[in-house]
Design an enzyme around this catalytic site. Structure first.
Site, PDB file in Angstrom:
ATOM      1  N   TYR A 136      33.810  17.831 -25.475  1.00  0.00           N
ATOM      2  CA  TYR A 136      33.068  18.174 -24.660  1.00  0.00           C
ATOM      3  C   TYR A 136      33.462  17.230 -23.284  1.00  0.00           C
ATOM      4  CZ  TYR A 136      30.570  22.121 -26.313  1.00  0.00           C
ATOM      5  OH  TYR A 136      30.245  23.167 -27.249  1.00  0.00           O
ATOM      6  N   GLN A 150      26.780  32.060 -17.629  1.00  0.00           N
ATOM      7  CA  GLN A 150      27.445  31.131 -19.181  1.00  0.00           C
ATOM      8  C   GLN A 150      27.820  29.910 -18.965  1.00  0.00           C
ATOM      9  OE1 GLN A 150      27.432  34.864 -22.511  1.00  0.00           O
ATOM     10  NE2 GLN A 150      28.897  35.368 -20.002  1.00  0.00           N
ATOM     11  N   HIS A 166      23.447  28.575 -20.245  1.00  0.00           N
ATOM     12  CA  HIS A 166      24.788  27.830 -21.460  1.00  0.00           C
ATOM     13  C   HIS A 166      24.298  26.332 -21.206  1.00  0.00           C
ATOM     14  CE1 HIS A 166      25.990  31.588 -23.795  1.00  0.00           C
ATOM     15  NE2 HIS A 166      25.382  31.210 -23.639  1.00  0.00           N
ATOM     16  N   LEU A 226      38.339  41.326 -16.540  1.00  0.00           N
ATOM     17  CA  LEU A 226      40.108  42.152 -16.438  1.00  0.00           C
ATOM     18  C   LEU A 226      40.765  42.547 -17.388  1.00  0.00           C
ATOM     19  CD1 LEU A 226      42.761  40.248 -14.744  1.00  0.00           C
ATOM     20  CD2 LEU A 226      42.874  38.775 -16.700  1.00  0.00           C
ATOM     21  N   ALA A 233      39.631  38.833 -10.866  1.00  0.00           N
ATOM     22  CA  ALA A 233      37.655  38.599 -10.678  1.00  0.00           C
ATOM     23  C   ALA A 233      38.285  37.909  -9.143  1.00  0.00           C
ATOM     24  CB  ALA A 233      37.225  37.010 -11.286  1.00  0.00           C
TER      25      ALA A 233
END
Ligand code: OAD
Length: 232
Positions: A52, A87, A105, A198, A215
């Site tokens: 992370y 998310q 999330h 997509l 997008a």
């Protein structure tokens, strides 16, 4: 018209952030069970923190794209009639101008202290175990919802889905629950549903309408439709 928009990793792909699944996806190099569960964190905190930390550092090298900016324009026009739930753990919606983003999330740029339960804005690495600004213990984890944990704010999402007229899903594979079930919940409540992606997703066939493309093109075009009153 009240709109709920759900976004996934696909909306940030053109900004340069890897999606999770598919070719070159983050989960191609790491098994989710190794880095995205409380058990993984307990077993190997350094590996999880490093994963992370890399994702957080990557945020400094990317910029929001036209899709993020278009959703911010939609928020300016609709105000509280737009509910944006993502998310994504990146901050590209905020940097694109959105002021109200529900990160179901969690967020990379936040840390959660397991000792005192405080949450803090966090820009730096966590691998070396920095002290919590509140209680000074070294028990900070990324403020991210891992597999097996409950996403943030499910009650308000359910309420918004029940109250909206249109549910729009952008750039998500429709694999991870509960987000993957939002389309079913919306349809069960008689709402119109639209997917922008997509590629075909796991839930494409459930939507009233599904559009294919990047997008950065599909989202501004759809926002333009809404703002000119041609959609809905
Ligand atoms: P995925 O990687 O599963 O899916 C990305 C989706 O974006 C796919 O459906 C792609 O077709 C689409 N896509 C890729 N590039 C695009 C583009 N330029 N324009 C539009 N669409 C594009 O990512 P998510 O669905 O967000 O959770 O994954 C859901 C959750 O799984 C994540 O939040 C994460 C992960 O495990 C946790 O870590 C808890």
């Amino acid at each position: 018209m009240r709109i709920v928009v759900l976004t996934g990793a696909g909306i940030s792909a053109e900004s340069g952030l890897a999606t999770f699944r598919g070719e070159d996806g983050l989960w191609e190099g790491h098994h989710p069970a190794d880095v995205a569960t409380p058990e993984a964190f307990e077993a190997n905190p350094t590996l999880v923190q490093r994963f992370y930390d890399e994702r957080r550092a990557a945020l400094t090298r990317v910029e929001p794209n036209a899709a993020h900016v278009a959703l911010a324009q939609l928020e300016s026009a609709l105000g509280n009639d737009l509910y944006l739930v993502t998310q994504n753990i990146d901050d590209l919606h905020e940097r694109g101008g959105s002021e109200r983003v529900h990160h179901m999330h969690g967020r990379l740029r936040a840390a959660w202290c397991l000792a005192c339960n405080e949450r803090h804005v966090w820009e730096e690495a966590l691998t070396d175990g920095p002290p919590c600004p509140s209680c000074h213990s070294s028990m900070l984890r990324p403020d991210i919802v891992w597999f097996g944990e409950v996403p943030y704010g499910m009650e308000s999402i359910d309420q918004e889905l029940a109250d909206c007229d249109l549910f729009v899903s952008i750039g998500t594979s429709g694999v991870v629950y509960p987000a993957a079930a939002f389309v079913h919940y919306a349809i069960g409540n008689g709402k119109r549903t639209l997917e922008l992606n997509l590629e075909t997703s796991d839930t494409t066939s459930d939507f009233h309408e599904s559009r294919r493309g990047p997008a950065s093109e599909l989202v501004p075009a759809w926002v333009e439709e809404v703002l000119s009153g041609r959609s809905g």
